[in-house]
Design a protein around this motif. Sequence first.
Motif, PDB file in Angstrom:
ATOM      1  N   ASP A 170     -34.075 106.743 -66.449  1.00  0.00           N
ATOM      2  CA  ASP A 170     -32.403 106.612 -67.159  1.00  0.00           C
ATOM      3  C   ASP A 170     -31.826 108.669 -66.483  1.00  0.00           C
ATOM      4  OD1 ASP A 170     -32.430 105.139 -69.092  1.00  0.00           O
ATOM      5  OD2 ASP A 170     -33.105 106.158 -71.006  1.00  0.00           O
ATOM      6  N   LYS A 171     -30.921 108.505 -66.344  1.00  0.00           N
ATOM      7  CA  LYS A 171     -30.308 109.423 -65.155  1.00  0.00           C
ATOM      8  C   LYS A 171     -28.856 110.406 -66.477  1.00  0.00           C
ATOM      9  CE  LYS A 171     -29.938 107.275 -61.014  1.00  0.00           C
ATOM     10  NZ  LYS A 171     -30.994 105.988 -60.988  1.00  0.00           N
ATOM     11  N   VAL A 172     -29.622 111.396 -66.779  1.00  0.00           N
ATOM     12  CA  VAL A 172     -29.415 112.154 -67.940  1.00  0.00           C
ATOM     13  C   VAL A 172     -29.050 113.556 -67.262  1.00  0.00           C
ATOM     14  CG1 VAL A 172     -30.625 111.815 -69.810  1.00  0.00           C
ATOM     15  CG2 VAL A 172     -31.571 113.046 -67.128  1.00  0.00           C
ATOM     16  N   GLU A 229     -37.427 128.765 -69.985  1.00  0.00           N
ATOM     17  CA  GLU A 229     -35.624 128.579 -69.424  1.00  0.00           C
ATOM     18  C   GLU A 229     -34.857 127.657 -69.832  1.00  0.00           C
ATOM     19  OE1 GLU A 229     -33.231 131.658 -66.982  1.00  0.00           O
ATOM     20  OE2 GLU A 229     -35.294 130.998 -65.949  1.00  0.00           O
ATOM     21  N   ILE A 230     -33.641 127.511 -70.527  1.00  0.00           N
ATOM     22  CA  ILE A 230     -32.870 126.395 -70.448  1.00  0.00           C
ATOM     23  C   ILE A 230     -32.185 126.251 -69.391  1.00  0.00           C
ATOM     24  CG2 ILE A 230     -31.369 125.789 -72.211  1.00  0.00           C
ATOM     25  CD1 ILE A 230     -33.830 125.224 -73.673  1.00  0.00           C
ATOM     26  N   ILE A 231     -32.302 125.323 -68.847  1.00  0.00           N
ATOM     27  CA  ILE A 231     -31.142 125.259 -67.858  1.00  0.00           C
ATOM     28  C   ILE A 231     -29.930 124.775 -68.480  1.00  0.00           C
ATOM     29  CG2 ILE A 231     -30.883 123.370 -65.111  1.00  0.00           C
ATOM     30  CD1 ILE A 231     -34.054 123.916 -65.702  1.00  0.00           C
ATOM     31  N   GLY A 232     -29.919 123.537 -69.086  1.00  0.00           N
ATOM     32  CA  GLY A 232     -28.570 123.035 -69.528  1.00  0.00           C
ATOM     33  C   GLY A 232     -28.440 122.066 -71.367  1.00  0.00           C
ATOM     34  N   THR A 233     -27.478 121.590 -72.065  1.00  0.00           N
ATOM     35  CA  THR A 233     -27.738 120.461 -73.007  1.00  0.00           C
ATOM     36  C   THR A 233     -27.530 119.438 -72.379  1.00  0.00           C
ATOM     37  OG1 THR A 233     -27.255 123.104 -74.169  1.00  0.00           O
ATOM     38  CG2 THR A 233     -26.626 120.698 -74.740  1.00  0.00           C
ATOM     39  N   LEU A 234     -27.977 118.823 -72.865  1.00  0.00           N
ATOM     40  CA  LEU A 234     -27.732 117.113 -72.480  1.00  0.00           C
ATOM     41  C   LEU A 234     -26.226 116.991 -72.670  1.00  0.00           C
ATOM     42  CD1 LEU A 234     -28.500 114.418 -72.054  1.00  0.00           C
ATOM     43  CD2 LEU A 234     -29.297 114.191 -74.426  1.00  0.00           C
ATOM     44  N   MET A 235     -25.101 116.176 -72.380  1.00  0.00           N
ATOM     45  CA  MET A 235     -23.741 115.963 -72.323  1.00  0.00           C
ATOM     46  C   MET A 235     -23.875 114.443 -72.299  1.00  0.00           C
ATOM     47  SD  MET A 235     -23.387 118.643 -72.725  1.00  0.00           S
ATOM     48  CE  MET A 235     -20.940 118.329 -72.808  1.00  0.00           C
ATOM     49  N   GLU A 236     -24.195 114.003 -71.913  1.00  0.00           N
ATOM     50  CA  GLU A 236     -24.716 112.033 -71.284  1.00  0.00           C
ATOM     51  C   GLU A 236     -25.959 111.085 -71.003  1.00  0.00           C
ATOM     52  OE1 GLU A 236     -21.356 110.365 -69.127  1.00  0.00           O
ATOM     53  OE2 GLU A 236     -20.135 112.031 -69.529  1.00  0.00           O
ATOM     54  N   LEU A 237     -26.263 110.137 -71.396  1.00  0.00           N
ATOM     55  CA  LEU A 237     -27.486 109.274 -70.786  1.00  0.00           C
ATOM     56  C   LEU A 237     -26.588 107.434 -70.814  1.00  0.00           C
ATOM     57  CD1 LEU A 237     -30.471 108.189 -70.958  1.00  0.00           C
ATOM     58  CD2 LEU A 237     -29.872 107.694 -73.085  1.00  0.00           C
ATOM     59  N   ARG A 238     -27.338 107.917 -68.785  1.00  0.00           N
ATOM     60  CA  ARG A 238     -27.269 106.696 -68.404  1.00  0.00           C
ATOM     61  C   ARG A 238     -27.844 106.181 -68.078  1.00  0.00           C
ATOM     62  NH1 ARG A 238     -22.300 107.496 -65.251  1.00  0.00           N
ATOM     63  NH2 ARG A 238     -20.525 109.552 -66.558  1.00  0.00           N
ATOM     64  N   ARG A 239     -28.319 104.809 -68.556  1.00  0.00           N
ATOM     65  CA  ARG A 239     -28.963 103.732 -68.403  1.00  0.00           C
ATOM     66  C   ARG A 239     -29.016 102.457 -67.521  1.00  0.00           C
ATOM     67  NH1 ARG A 239     -32.292 103.083 -73.346  1.00  0.00           N
ATOM     68  NH2 ARG A 239     -33.030 104.551 -72.874  1.00  0.00           N
ATOM     69  N   TYR A 240     -29.099 102.228 -66.829  1.00  0.00           N
ATOM     70  CA  TYR A 240     -28.665 100.876 -65.680  1.00  0.00           C
ATOM     71  C   TYR A 240     -30.175  99.792 -65.819  1.00  0.00           C
ATOM     72  CZ  TYR A 240     -25.642 104.932 -64.113  1.00  0.00           C
ATOM     73  OH  TYR A 240     -24.865 105.832 -63.945  1.00  0.00           O
ATOM     74  N   ARG A 241     -29.113  98.824 -65.859  1.00  0.00           N
ATOM     75  CA  ARG A 241     -29.713  97.318 -65.538  1.00  0.00           C
ATOM     76  C   ARG A 241     -30.547  97.132 -64.682  1.00  0.00           C
ATOM     77  NH1 ARG A 241     -27.796  91.966 -67.965  1.00  0.00           N
ATOM     78  NH2 ARG A 241     -27.625  92.929 -69.767  1.00  0.00           N
ATOM     79  N   SER A 242     -31.785  97.309 -64.848  1.00  0.00           N
ATOM     80  CA  SER A 242     -32.952  96.966 -63.840  1.00  0.00           C
ATOM     81  C   SER A 242     -32.811  95.227 -63.322  1.00  0.00           C
ATOM     82  CB  SER A 242     -34.140  97.116 -63.270  1.00  0.00           C
ATOM     83  OG  SER A 242     -35.072  96.620 -64.827  1.00  0.00           O
ATOM     84  N   GLY A 243     -33.611  94.620 -61.924  1.00  0.00           N
ATOM     85  CA  GLY A 243     -33.421  93.545 -60.940  1.00  0.00           C
ATOM     86  C   GLY A 243     -31.629  92.778 -61.340  1.00  0.00           C
TER      87      GLY A 243
END
Length: 215
Positions: free
Chosen positions: A140-142, A201-215
């Motif tokens: 997953d890309k976040v 140490e906090i780097i950043g807060t989640l804004m979006e989740l990207r999930r791509y279908r494999s195959g």
Amino acid sequence: MMKKESSGERIRARRKALQLTQQALAKIIGVSHVAVSQWEKEETVPRGENLLRLAQWLQCTAAWIIDGDGEVFATHAKAAPVAAVPLISLAQASAWLSEERLLLKQQAAHFLYSESQLSDGALAVTIDDQAMQPDYRPGDKVIFDPDVQPQPGDVVLALVDGVARVRIYRLQTQQQDEQIFTLRALNDDFPQLHSADSALEIIGTLMELRRYRSG
């Protein structure tokens, strides 16, 4: 008599207004960054499909790009500005809060494109472990934003003893200027972390989740 702005200057001005690098703009249009550089230097002129895609992503009309004629913005579309968020490794993300951030952004080879309201410091990483399953899976890309203050229960990207990890934030208490907080995983096989016991140490807060279908 005032000198009329050139097509290359118009392209450059719109690109910078949207906070896009030449490389990022080139990727979303589907041309080389050299082509974008040549357009801005007026060594070549965008034509055909490239011109239409350039106008689309710069959120202006093709006629305005070429001749400076008419309205800047296409009347039929008022799209939100598109942010090009550098997609970097978790190892690189460990240095995101340091002076290396600018260099990491310049060296990024991949980007995620977002219409969310994001700061210049936003970054994207790929989850590489099982800690956040089942909600977040390896691959997953976040996208995270360092300028967004996390609230209890938010997913954050954090430095854990110098290593970037994705975890859930929970504020315990505020001691003067210091926040005492914990980071936990969704997977119970991973331990809870406490800022009183580990260097967190906090780097950043989640804004979006990207999930791509494999195959």
